[in-house]
Design an enzyme around this catalytic site. Sequence first.
Site, short mmCIF file in Angstrom:
data_model
loop_
_atom_site.label_atom_id
_atom_site.label_comp_id
_atom_site.label_asym_id
_atom_site.label_seq_id
_atom_site.Cartn_x
_atom_site.Cartn_y
_atom_site.Cartn_z
N SER A 153 0.81 -1.22 0.00
CA SER A 153 0.00 0.00 0.00
C SER A 153 0.85 1.27 0.00
O SER A 153 0.37 2.33 -0.43
CB SER A 153 -0.94 0.00 1.21
OG SER A 153 -0.20 -0.09 2.42
N ASP A 398 -2.84 6.10 12.48
CA ASP A 398 -2.08 5.39 11.46
C ASP A 398 -0.75 6.12 11.25
O ASP A 398 -0.71 7.19 10.64
CB ASP A 398 -2.88 5.36 10.15
CG ASP A 398 -2.17 4.60 9.03
OD1 ASP A 398 -0.96 4.33 9.15
OD2 ASP A 398 -2.82 4.30 8.01
N HIS A 401 1.02 5.11 6.92
CA HIS A 401 0.71 5.72 5.63
C HIS A 401 0.83 7.24 5.70
O HIS A 401 0.93 7.81 6.78
CB HIS A 401 -0.69 5.30 5.19
CG HIS A 401 -0.83 3.82 5.01
ND1 HIS A 401 -1.31 2.99 6.01
CD2 HIS A 401 -0.51 3.01 3.98
CE1 HIS A 401 -1.30 1.73 5.58
NE2 HIS A 401 -0.81 1.72 4.35
#
Length: 422
Positions: A153, A398, A401
Amino acid sequence: MKAPPPSSAAFLRKERCLSRYFFTLLVFILFIMILYVENFRCIFVVQFENNRPSQSTPSGTKEREKLAFAVGEAETGCDVFSGRWVWDEHRPLYEEAECPYINPQLTCQEHGHPDTGYQHWRWQPHTCSLPSFNATLLLETLRGKRMMFVGDSLNRGQFVSMVCLLHKIIPDHAKSMTLNGSIRVFTAKDYNATIEFYWAPFLLESNSDDAIVHKISDRLVRKGSINKHGKHWKGVDIMVFNTYLWWMTGIKFNILRGNFDDKDKDIAEVPTEEAYRMAMKSMLWWVNKNMDPNKTRVFFTTMSPLHEKAIEWGGDEKGNCYNQTDLIDDANYSGLDFHNKNVMNVIDEEVRKSRYPITLLNITQMSSYRKDAHTSIYKKQWNPLTPEQLADPVSYADCVHWCLPGLQDTWNELFFAKLFYL
């Protein structure tokens, strides 16, 4: 009876005759030399160049060759990965609302990020400057070609960043985005060009290969299975690989020797460093076998750092990237523990041994300073948050990311610089 000696007058006549003959010959020779002097000079220079001592690179090293797509060279001694972050009011390079392709897990402004400071930092190498990102040049270069990002990702985030950097100069009717299983394809129709992302978090076949449902705790990778995904990469002109984060489950990792459909699976537990090296070797083997260095450029993006422990940069013992708005100002900070550094060393060791020229995008150090740029809590959540989580934002932030626009646009500026200027 002897002939009488010649008279002095006859002798003088003969001497004058010889003098005229030699004078005429000398003039003729000079004429020929003047007429062909350039040829003589060229012959001399060639002979000199061929016979003088060699000044080539030292024994054991190769002269630097210009790789595919390069249009120039960077300044001598320029390391674009060594530098500092500087504030730039002219950034970001695009607006979040202007790019419809950003995943909702990365649209931080839409999900309530309280400021845009993380968007205004520009990377400045110590010894040179980065060339400005030129969307037109890149699209013209991609005419009739494919660019592909392969990995997890984080590589998908770099892919989306690249699409956002390019799409604004393409009319709406001349572009499209499609998703088919593991592959996303952005098409610039007028250029007959595609920018693609292929989901393969380990590069090898694994039990996490589903592009949607892949959150599996007991990760398993099949040894020697690069062709499972590799068959979809053939014909690509510019390739960007990454794989790192998904290997970091501990100091040991499970490798499948055999097939996933075997009733009795042969599974070996090996050091993570060894498992990761296996994947790197497989990737480099596949590239060497299936790609032509005169036509295809291959890049590898190094690990994207996490900021899950604020204590590492002198912050709160229980904190992480949540509510962090400043950069880390310690130039020596890396955030890598001994285990991570060992795995990072594998990348360098294996790429150095590769017969195929691989360009490293060493984004690790420059990204380690950016604890401010993660999506944190400002993203679409996969699952509803509990009251306990809502009361403690640190618990669900998070710190893996990155918001877009943001840090990963700089990764692509570095990619652009390396693609065209080595």
